[in-house]
Design a protein around this motif. Sequence first.
Motif, PDB file in Angstrom:
ATOM      1  N   HIS A  37       0.822  -1.112   0.035  1.00 32.94           N
ATOM      2  CA  HIS A  37      -0.144   0.061  -0.056  1.00 32.94           C
ATOM      3  C   HIS A  37       0.902   1.105   0.053  1.00 32.94           C
ATOM      4  O   HIS A  37       1.708   1.457   0.887  1.00 32.94           O
ATOM      5  CB  HIS A  37      -0.912  -0.158   1.113  1.00 32.94           C
ATOM      6  N   ASP A  39       0.891   5.159  -0.007  1.00 32.46           N
ATOM      7  CA  ASP A  39       0.127   6.502   0.566  1.00 32.46           C
ATOM      8  C   ASP A  39       0.643   7.747  -0.146  1.00 32.46           C
ATOM      9  O   ASP A  39       1.761   8.170   0.191  1.00 32.46           O
ATOM     10  CB  ASP A  39       0.130   6.622   1.960  1.00 32.46           C
ATOM     11  N   HIS A  70      -2.966   4.537  -2.957  1.00 30.37           N
ATOM     12  CA  HIS A  70      -4.054   5.429  -2.189  1.00 30.37           C
ATOM     13  C   HIS A  70      -3.633   7.087  -2.504  1.00 30.37           C
ATOM     14  O   HIS A  70      -2.647   7.487  -1.701  1.00 30.37           O
ATOM     15  CB  HIS A  70      -3.969   5.127  -0.842  1.00 30.37           C
ATOM     16  N   ASP A 177      -8.323   1.273   6.249  1.00 31.77           N
ATOM     17  CA  ASP A 177      -6.747   1.939   6.249  1.00 31.77           C
ATOM     18  C   ASP A 177      -7.051   2.877   7.512  1.00 31.77           C
ATOM     19  O   ASP A 177      -7.845   3.912   7.709  1.00 31.77           O
ATOM     20  CB  ASP A 177      -7.061   2.916   4.814  1.00 31.77           C
TER      21      ASP A 177
HETATM   22 ZN    ZN Z   1      -3.623   4.457   2.987  1.00 29.34          ZN
END
Ligand code: ZN
Length: 230
Positions: A37, A39, A70, A177
């Motif tokens: 993931h 960010d 994301h 999240d």
């Molecule tokens: Zn995130």
Amino acid sequence: MTFNRAIKIAPSILAADFANFGAECRAIEAMGADWVHVDVMDGHFVPNLTFGPAMCAALRPHIKGVMDVHLMISPVDVYLEAFANAGADVITAHVEAGPHIHRTLQAIRGLGKKAGVALNPGTPADAVAELLDMVDLVCVMTVNPGFGGQGFIDSQVAKIASLRAMIGDRPVHIEIDGGVTVTTAPLVSRAGADVLVAGSAVFKGGSVTAPQAYGVNIRAIRAAAEAARG
Ligand code: ZN
Ligand code: DX5
């Protein structure tokens, strides 16, 4: 990416060693991470800055599996192609990032990527009701986005359950999240989540030279989530 609802652990590299991202991605995958993931923050939509498409492109050769990007940025549409070209598998945009989330999701799928829509803690489940046939993932923020290491917001558990009911049998993941730990993972998996992002709780106690702790942490979160599903 074939769709299934098995529990997937997606470590957030926001909690990794910023001087060693490539090695960190290899380490978490070797230790059992399902997705990685990433960010992305712009200092505008959220009060923090991280990295952009060039970083994602640099990470891509170090990630064998799913790169889950994301986007906590606004505007978002102008950057979608760059993140697609950087090798993202999933691109998630926030429903609050602008007036045209429908167009954004169309564009992500048009680029051949899996499309995700994220909701801040203050945004009700209904905000995505018209979008469920055009997404692959709904991301429920269980902290206010911007920083790792924050406390889990319990009120979001009911929202997860509402979304699970709204989604029905559509092939749509529910991703959580923020503040995911061995204590909170059971709450969200029982409510219907299948993708658990975790930063602090995965990276604590380990490093690229001693990554075994990552494996211990990932297995503990997964086991807690699976047990709660019954
Ligand atoms: Zn995130
Ligand atoms: C918050 C980010 C999260 C965060 C999770 O804005 O989207 O991915 O890094 O970190 P933890 O697991 O530490 O709450």
